[in-house]
Motif scaffolding. Sequence first.
Motif, PDB file in Angstrom:
ATOM      1  N   LYS A  66       0.847  -1.182   0.000  1.00  0.00           N
ATOM      2  CA  LYS A  66       0.000   0.000   0.000  1.00  0.00           C
ATOM      3  C   LYS A  66       0.884   1.233   0.000  1.00  0.00           C
ATOM      4  N   ASP A  67       0.591   2.146  -0.893  1.00  0.00           N
ATOM      5  CA  ASP A  67       1.266   3.435  -0.936  1.00  0.00           C
ATOM      6  C   ASP A  67       0.427   4.388  -0.086  1.00  0.00           C
ATOM      7  N   LYS A  68       0.936   4.755   1.077  1.00  0.00           N
ATOM      8  CA  LYS A  68       0.172   5.607   1.997  1.00  0.00           C
ATOM      9  C   LYS A  68      -0.138   6.966   1.392  1.00  0.00           C
ATOM     10  N   LYS A  69       0.778   7.518   0.606  1.00  0.00           N
ATOM     11  CA  LYS A  69       0.554   8.833   0.008  1.00  0.00           C
ATOM     12  C   LYS A  69      -0.546   8.774  -1.057  1.00  0.00           C
ATOM     13  N   ALA A  70      -0.576   7.692  -1.827  1.00  0.00           N
ATOM     14  CA  ALA A  70      -1.609   7.527  -2.852  1.00  0.00           C
ATOM     15  C   ALA A  70      -2.930   7.069  -2.235  1.00  0.00           C
ATOM     16  N   GLY A  71      -2.833   6.446  -1.062  1.00  0.00           N
ATOM     17  CA  GLY A  71      -4.031   5.953  -0.397  1.00  0.00           C
ATOM     18  C   GLY A  71      -4.607   4.716  -1.049  1.00  0.00           C
ATOM     19  N   SER A  72      -3.743   3.948  -1.740  1.00  0.00           N
ATOM     20  CA  SER A  72      -4.249   2.749  -2.411  1.00  0.00           C
ATOM     21  C   SER A  72      -3.165   1.681  -2.499  1.00  0.00           C
ATOM     22  N   PHE A  73      -3.628   0.465  -2.755  1.00  0.00           N
ATOM     23  CA  PHE A  73      -2.718  -0.647  -2.970  1.00  0.00           C
ATOM     24  C   PHE A  73      -2.158  -0.545  -4.384  1.00  0.00           C
ATOM     25  N   ILE A  74      -0.897  -0.955  -4.542  1.00  0.00           N
ATOM     26  CA  ILE A  74      -0.223  -0.832  -5.833  1.00  0.00           C
ATOM     27  C   ILE A  74       0.411  -2.158  -6.217  1.00  0.00           C
TER      28      ILE A  74
END
Length: 88
Positions: free
Chosen positions: A9-17
């Motif tokens: 999960k990319d915390k800055k994007a707020g989504s799983f990648i």
Amino acid sequence: MMFNMYALKDKKAGSFIGQIMLYDNDEVAKRGLYEMYKTTCDKSPHSPLASYPADFELYRIGYFDTYTGEIDTDVNFICSANAFYCEV
């Protein structure tokens, strides 16, 4: 056979990648993240994962049964890539 499913999960994007990863257990998944982080630092030192490891977290997102094809979800935080920052 039953596997645990993991995702970053990319915390800055707020989504799983990225892709879903299958591992036997949390400790093997942590080792996989460490290897991913180490390889990224070596080959792409200016990439987001190498530059901002605290922004990336490993989650167990569920379970996959290879015999039936069934997937059960159960989202749990495992660790941050930042945990490996001093080891590389």
